[in-house]
Design a protein around this motif. Sequence first.
Motif, PDB file in Angstrom:
ATOM      1  N   ARG A  68      -0.988  19.657   8.208  1.00 35.05           N
ATOM      2  CA  ARG A  68      -0.282  20.537   7.272  1.00 35.05           C
ATOM      3  C   ARG A  68      -0.996  21.883   7.133  1.00 35.05           C
ATOM      4  O   ARG A  68      -0.359  22.945   7.135  1.00 35.05           O
ATOM      5  CB  ARG A  68      -0.177  19.879   5.897  1.00 35.05           C
ATOM      6  CG  ARG A  68       0.881  18.798   5.778  1.00 35.05           C
ATOM      7  CD  ARG A  68       0.990  18.319   4.337  1.00 35.05           C
ATOM      8  NE  ARG A  68       2.054  17.347   4.158  1.00 35.05           N
ATOM      9  CZ  ARG A  68       2.442  16.875   2.965  1.00 35.05           C
ATOM     10  NH1 ARG A  68       1.841  17.307   1.865  1.00 35.05           N
ATOM     11  NH2 ARG A  68       3.419  15.994   2.885  1.00 35.05           N
ATOM     12  N   GLU A  69      -2.310  21.816   7.023  1.00 29.59           N
ATOM     13  CA  GLU A  69      -3.077  23.057   6.876  1.00 29.59           C
ATOM     14  C   GLU A  69      -2.938  23.926   8.122  1.00 29.59           C
ATOM     15  O   GLU A  69      -2.773  25.150   8.022  1.00 29.59           O
ATOM     16  CB  GLU A  69      -4.545  22.730   6.617  1.00 29.59           C
ATOM     17  CG  GLU A  69      -4.820  22.203   5.219  1.00 29.59           C
ATOM     18  CD  GLU A  69      -6.304  22.235   4.885  1.00 29.59           C
ATOM     19  OE1 GLU A  69      -7.131  22.043   5.797  1.00 29.59           O
ATOM     20  OE2 GLU A  69      -6.625  22.465   3.698  1.00 29.59           O
ATOM     21  N   GLN A  70      -3.018  23.299   9.298  1.00 32.81           N
ATOM     22  CA  GLN A  70      -2.896  24.058  10.543  1.00 32.81           C
ATOM     23  C   GLN A  70      -1.488  24.641  10.693  1.00 32.81           C
ATOM     24  O   GLN A  70      -1.337  25.793  11.113  1.00 32.81           O
ATOM     25  CB  GLN A  70      -3.234  23.163  11.743  1.00 32.81           C
ATOM     26  CG  GLN A  70      -3.060  23.819  13.100  1.00 32.81           C
ATOM     27  CD  GLN A  70      -3.963  25.038  13.330  1.00 32.81           C
ATOM     28  OE1 GLN A  70      -4.756  25.419  12.467  1.00 32.81           O
ATOM     29  NE2 GLN A  70      -3.845  25.640  14.487  1.00 32.81           N
ATOM     30  N   ILE A 108      -5.232   3.937   2.022  1.00 33.49           N
ATOM     31  CA  ILE A 108      -5.919   3.836   0.744  1.00 33.49           C
ATOM     32  C   ILE A 108      -6.065   5.268   0.240  1.00 33.49           C
ATOM     33  O   ILE A 108      -6.757   6.077   0.856  1.00 33.49           O
ATOM     34  CB  ILE A 108      -7.294   3.168   0.899  1.00 33.49           C
ATOM     35  CG1 ILE A 108      -7.137   1.758   1.485  1.00 33.49           C
ATOM     36  CG2 ILE A 108      -8.027   3.120  -0.425  1.00 33.49           C
ATOM     37  CD1 ILE A 108      -8.458   1.121   1.885  1.00 33.49           C
ATOM     38  N   GLN A 109      -5.407   5.580  -0.843  1.00 31.74           N
ATOM     39  CA  GLN A 109      -5.382   6.966  -1.318  1.00 31.74           C
ATOM     40  C   GLN A 109      -6.772   7.458  -1.705  1.00 31.74           C
ATOM     41  O   GLN A 109      -7.561   6.727  -2.300  1.00 31.74           O
ATOM     42  CB  GLN A 109      -4.431   7.095  -2.504  1.00 31.74           C
ATOM     43  CG  GLN A 109      -2.960   7.000  -2.096  1.00 31.74           C
ATOM     44  CD  GLN A 109      -2.049   7.126  -3.300  1.00 31.74           C
ATOM     45  OE1 GLN A 109      -1.940   6.200  -4.092  1.00 31.74           O
ATOM     46  NE2 GLN A 109      -1.395   8.271  -3.437  1.00 31.74           N
ATOM     47  N   GLU A 164      -1.122  12.359  -1.358  1.00 32.49           N
ATOM     48  CA  GLU A 164       0.165  11.923  -0.810  1.00 32.49           C
ATOM     49  C   GLU A 164       0.178  11.782   0.718  1.00 32.49           C
ATOM     50  O   GLU A 164       1.115  11.245   1.287  1.00 32.49           O
ATOM     51  CB  GLU A 164       1.288  12.873  -1.246  1.00 32.49           C
ATOM     52  CG  GLU A 164       1.220  14.280  -0.657  1.00 32.49           C
ATOM     53  CD  GLU A 164       0.371  15.238  -1.494  1.00 32.49           C
ATOM     54  OE1 GLU A 164       0.464  16.453  -1.250  1.00 32.49           O
ATOM     55  OE2 GLU A 164      -0.380  14.760  -2.382  1.00 32.49           O
ATOM     56  N   VAL A 165      -0.861  12.288   1.382  1.00 31.55           N
ATOM     57  CA  VAL A 165      -0.917  12.177   2.844  1.00 31.55           C
ATOM     58  C   VAL A 165      -2.310  11.714   3.280  1.00 31.55           C
ATOM     59  O   VAL A 165      -3.288  11.897   2.545  1.00 31.55           O
ATOM     60  CB  VAL A 165      -0.587  13.509   3.557  1.00 31.55           C
ATOM     61  CG1 VAL A 165       0.871  13.883   3.382  1.00 31.55           C
ATOM     62  CG2 VAL A 165      -1.501  14.624   3.077  1.00 31.55           C
ATOM     63  N   ALA A 188       0.821  -1.216   0.000  1.00 34.37           N
ATOM     64  CA  ALA A 188       0.000   0.000   0.000  1.00 34.37           C
ATOM     65  C   ALA A 188       0.851   1.260   0.000  1.00 34.37           C
ATOM     66  O   ALA A 188       2.000   1.262   0.450  1.00 34.37           O
ATOM     67  CB  ALA A 188      -0.917   0.001   1.215  1.00 34.37           C
ATOM     68  N   PHE A 189       0.274   2.356  -0.459  1.00 28.66           N
ATOM     69  CA  PHE A 189       0.936   3.654  -0.422  1.00 28.66           C
ATOM     70  C   PHE A 189       1.089   4.097   1.033  1.00 28.66           C
ATOM     71  O   PHE A 189       0.188   3.904   1.858  1.00 28.66           O
ATOM     72  CB  PHE A 189       0.104   4.683  -1.189  1.00 28.66           C
ATOM     73  CG  PHE A 189       0.747   6.037  -1.265  1.00 28.66           C
ATOM     74  CD1 PHE A 189       1.668   6.330  -2.250  1.00 28.66           C
ATOM     75  CD2 PHE A 189       0.437   7.014  -0.325  1.00 28.66           C
ATOM     76  CE1 PHE A 189       2.273   7.582  -2.314  1.00 28.66           C
ATOM     77  CE2 PHE A 189       1.034   8.266  -0.375  1.00 28.66           C
ATOM     78  CZ  PHE A 189       1.960   8.541  -1.376  1.00 28.66           C
TER      79      PHE A 189
END
Length: 348
Positions: free
Chosen positions: A134-136, A115-116, A125-126, A104-105
């Motif tokens: 990341r947004e925070q 599971i993307q 990617e995350v 799995a990725f």
Amino acid sequence: MLKKIIQKTIEKGKKEPKAVQCLWYSDVDYIALDVELVFKTRQGYEKENVATLNYKDFESQKELSEEAKRIGKVLAEKYNAEFYFPSPDEWSRDCPDWWNSKAAFKCEDCRTPIIQTDSEHTPKEVCYPCHLTREQNNRIKNAIPYDDGVSMCFYKNGEYKRVGYVSKFESFTISSFIKHKISNEELNSSISILSLDKNEIKNLKQELENKIDDKLKNYEKPIKEKRLSKLNTIRSINYKSIEYQFKGFFNETCNLIYSFNQAQEALEKGFEYRIFMKNGFTHRDDSILRFIHFVNKGDTNISEIFKRYREILSLSEIESTITKLIEIECLTRIQDNIFITEKGKSII
């Protein structure tokens, strides 16, 4: 529970599992952990649920996760099988079954197999929790404005007791009764504190009572429906020693009664109201206050703050934020030691 689960697996009479996996399942108003046995078959792999742990049966997500981990490890040890629990700390990660996990990725940030997503609005990617992080971090790094969050407290003898928290002042049921007390001068300060003393609370209680009594003239007890949903939920509340029932979570009369009872409690126990509103705050200010209060129990030092934010903030940015929070009386400082004030606690 564990003995029943083991007995259940023995009674099935299947060959021993290759793995025991714990995976999250969520739906509207539902979060659970499935504990499953994984078997190798001629067609590939199949799984069998041996326990579903529902969030509502536990005090916290951590407690739920720990119970699933305990059950899973005991079963894995019993069958000499691999234990697979890819996301014990985040319920919202979408993780693959054990037999797909190695190929799995992996999330770029936490390395959890995922599971993307096929959504156009979130990155592939995350995982979703890391996407939110990341947004925070971006909001903190760029000091994005963040004035949302209004706290209502009972105040007495220098101590505060929080009794309400909303994003905007207008969301408080009592806002329309007291908005005349807010001056433009107060709203231009970094932290505005709206206070209601004993006489003002008496007036508020009387206005609430007048409006409630008028609405109750047409009161009809709701009929409970078989179909369960948020709209059909029945709430019970006492008003002047009489129990009333209302359908739904956002019934105006029910909310008015709640505010009336709150005002009555304040008068009986000698509390004042203190409502805290922010102006000119940023996500950076809010995050550092929360880190000091919730993570470090209100007492920390510069090195601990720098350790937490070193990937996104410079030392000078941290120092300037702390200086700002000291100036508006949210923090105090003794050399490198930082302490949150009662005002600081009240606005987060």
